[in-house]
Write an enzyme that holds these catalytic residues in place. Structure first.
Site, short mmCIF file in Angstrom:
data_model
loop_
_atom_site.label_atom_id
_atom_site.label_comp_id
_atom_site.label_asym_id
_atom_site.label_seq_id
_atom_site.Cartn_x
_atom_site.Cartn_y
_atom_site.Cartn_z
N LYS A 128 -40.40 2.56 27.57
CA LYS A 128 -40.17 2.05 26.28
C LYS A 128 -39.08 3.08 25.30
O LYS A 128 -38.44 2.71 24.59
CB LYS A 128 -41.17 1.96 25.40
CG LYS A 128 -42.40 0.89 26.21
CD LYS A 128 -43.23 -0.07 25.56
CE LYS A 128 -44.40 -1.09 26.00
NZ LYS A 128 -45.09 -1.38 24.63
N ASP A 184 -44.08 -4.84 19.34
CA ASP A 184 -45.62 -4.60 19.38
C ASP A 184 -46.49 -4.88 17.67
O ASP A 184 -47.58 -4.75 18.01
CB ASP A 184 -46.08 -3.56 20.19
CG ASP A 184 -46.41 -3.39 21.10
OD1 ASP A 184 -46.26 -4.11 22.03
OD2 ASP A 184 -45.06 -2.27 22.03
P1 NDP Z 1 -49.34 6.53 26.34
O1 NDP Z 1 -49.89 7.16 27.85
O2 NDP Z 1 -48.63 6.58 25.37
O3 NDP Z 1 -51.00 7.10 25.72
C1 NDP Z 1 -51.89 7.23 26.08
C2 NDP Z 1 -53.20 7.79 24.69
O4 NDP Z 1 -54.56 7.54 25.40
C3 NDP Z 1 -52.97 9.09 24.95
O5 NDP Z 1 -53.52 8.62 23.63
C4 NDP Z 1 -53.66 9.96 25.24
O6 NDP Z 1 -54.37 11.10 25.11
C5 NDP Z 1 -55.15 8.63 25.89
N1 NDP Z 1 -55.89 9.27 26.34
C6 NDP Z 1 -55.86 8.16 28.04
N2 NDP Z 1 -56.43 9.07 29.08
C7 NDP Z 1 -57.44 9.78 28.08
C8 NDP Z 1 -59.21 9.83 28.25
N3 NDP Z 1 -59.55 10.19 29.31
N4 NDP Z 1 -59.50 10.68 27.18
C9 NDP Z 1 -58.77 10.46 25.48
N5 NDP Z 1 -57.93 10.08 25.46
C10 NDP Z 1 -56.58 9.47 26.51
O7 NDP Z 1 -50.38 4.99 26.10
P2 NDP Z 1 -49.48 4.33 25.59
O8 NDP Z 1 -49.47 4.19 24.00
O9 NDP Z 1 -48.14 3.13 26.27
O10 NDP Z 1 -50.93 2.79 25.32
C11 NDP Z 1 -51.58 2.97 25.70
C12 NDP Z 1 -52.50 1.57 25.98
O11 NDP Z 1 -52.30 0.18 25.10
C13 NDP Z 1 -52.66 0.99 27.31
O12 NDP Z 1 -53.76 0.94 27.54
C14 NDP Z 1 -51.75 -0.05 27.10
O13 NDP Z 1 -51.83 -0.76 28.39
C15 NDP Z 1 -52.16 -0.47 25.94
N6 NDP Z 1 -50.77 -1.34 24.79
C16 NDP Z 1 -51.22 -2.47 24.62
C17 NDP Z 1 -50.53 -3.61 24.42
C18 NDP Z 1 -50.98 -5.01 24.03
O14 NDP Z 1 -49.98 -5.90 22.92
N7 NDP Z 1 -52.31 -5.11 23.92
C19 NDP Z 1 -49.32 -3.10 24.28
C20 NDP Z 1 -49.00 -1.96 24.40
C21 NDP Z 1 -49.88 -1.13 24.99
P3 NDP Z 1 -53.59 12.71 25.28
O15 NDP Z 1 -52.41 12.14 23.82
O16 NDP Z 1 -54.37 13.71 24.87
O17 NDP Z 1 -52.94 12.39 26.57
#
Ligand code: NDP
Length: 274
Positions: free
Chosen positions: A70, A107
């Site tokens: 993205k 989004d």
């Molecule tokens: P990114 O990989 O960019 O970000 C992931 C985020 O999750 C970060 O803030 C990360 O924190 C946090 N995270 C992951 N694991 C943990 C954990 N165990 N404990 C605490 N924090 C955690 O992903 P995206 O932002 O692209 O996507 C996030 C979610 O949103 C996904 O599940 C995706 O499927 C969903 N989504 C849904 C959409 C919809 O249409 N419903 C559209 C787009 C996304 P850190 O920075 O510390 O790593």
């Protein structure tokens, strides 16, 4: 059945097998009797530039873009609209009639369409997470008129980047004190990927969250994630992420196939079926 004139689009990701987008778009293509197809396109990061450039050459109307492309797709496009520029990510590409690649981010639109009907107050929102999805949610909530947005993320540097990008209405609280950050909150959004795999439990004490607050989990892997179950049990209004996924797909489908599709219960039942 498709003909030689079929309108073609797809979803580019790596991996892409988990994507629900082909199932969703195919439902609409069948429902509206469109001569078209929407296909999964598994593209490795090192091949992305070639594939993007080839889309107009192969007659594609456009494509969706998902993880991990993205953000890296942005510099490969001819035109990037204001919404995608603000979010820093493109999830929808439209090939213009003169063969240019135009990127947008739907989004924010999908999030707002899904959550807006449930909102009661717009004073304070808490976003858990600071990744690409959290940026889209933050942009959507600012546009929606929230007075204050608090970002709570495990890695503080990523939260700080959002503050810098979105300005004074946005602040951050440490992940360790996330339970306390929920005080006086009108809307809580999970934009982390917790719950994505196997609907793992969310370690979050909700006792400080007002029971009038709306809780939205944008993770759509399960119809009700453990966070939503916990929130529902204490009386909060809950909103699942499935609606965001469905609504974000509407502008792309309309641009590629010429029909604005409806998000219906029938579509949801289809997407949750095996
Ligand atoms: P990114 O990989 O960019 O970000 C992931 C985020 O999750 C970060 O803030 C990360 O924190 C946090 N995270 C992951 N694991 C943990 C954990 N165990 N404990 C605490 N924090 C955690 O992903 P995206 O932002 O692209 O996507 C996030 C979610 O949103 C996904 O599940 C995706 O499927 C969903 N989504 C849904 C959409 C919809 O249409 N419903 C559209 C787009 C996304 P850190 O920075 O510390 O790593």
């Amino acid at each position: 059945m498709i003909s030689g004139k079929a309108k073609i689009a797809g979803v580019i990701g790596w991996p892409v097998a988990h994507s629900l987008s082909p199932k969703m778009h195919q439902f609409w293509l069948n429902y509206y009797g469109v001569d078209g197809a929407y296909i999964p396109l598994p593209v490795k990061p090192e091949d992305l530039a070639h594939v993007i450039k080839a889309l107009p050459m192969m007659g594609f109307r456009g494509a969706n873009v998902t993880v991990p492309h993205k953000e890296t797709v942005v510099p490969l496009l001819d035109i990037v609209d204001a919404e995608a520029t603000k979010v820093g990510a493109v999830n929808t590409i439209i090939v213009t009639p003169d063969g240019k690649l135009k990127g947008t981010n739907t989004d924010t639109y999908g999030f707002t369409k899904n959550v807006r009907p449930h909102l009661k107050a717009k004073n304070k929102a808490v976003i858990l997470g600071a990744g690409g999805a959290a940026r889209a949610v933050c942009q959507a909530l600012l546009k929606e008129g929230f007075a204050r947005i608090v970002i709570v993320n495990r890695t503080p540097e990523r939260a700080a980047a959002l503050l810098k990008q979105f300005g004074e209405k946005v602040s951050a609280e440490p992940w360790e004190t996330r339970a306390r950050a929920l005080e006086a909150t009108d809307l809580l959004v999970n934009a982390t990927s917790i719950g994505l795999v196997g609907n793992q439990a969310f370690d979050l004490d909700l006792s400080a969250l007002p029971t009038q607050a709306v809780v939205n989990d944008i993770v759509y892997a399960a119809s009700f994630t453990s966070l939503l179950e916990k929130a529902r049990a204490r009386g909060n209004t809950i909103v699942s992420g499935m609606g965001m996924l469905q609504h974000q797909a509407v502008p792309g489908f309309e641009a590629w196939y010429g029909i604005k599709p409806q998000v219906t219960d029938e579509l949801t039942r289809h997407m949750l079926s095996d």
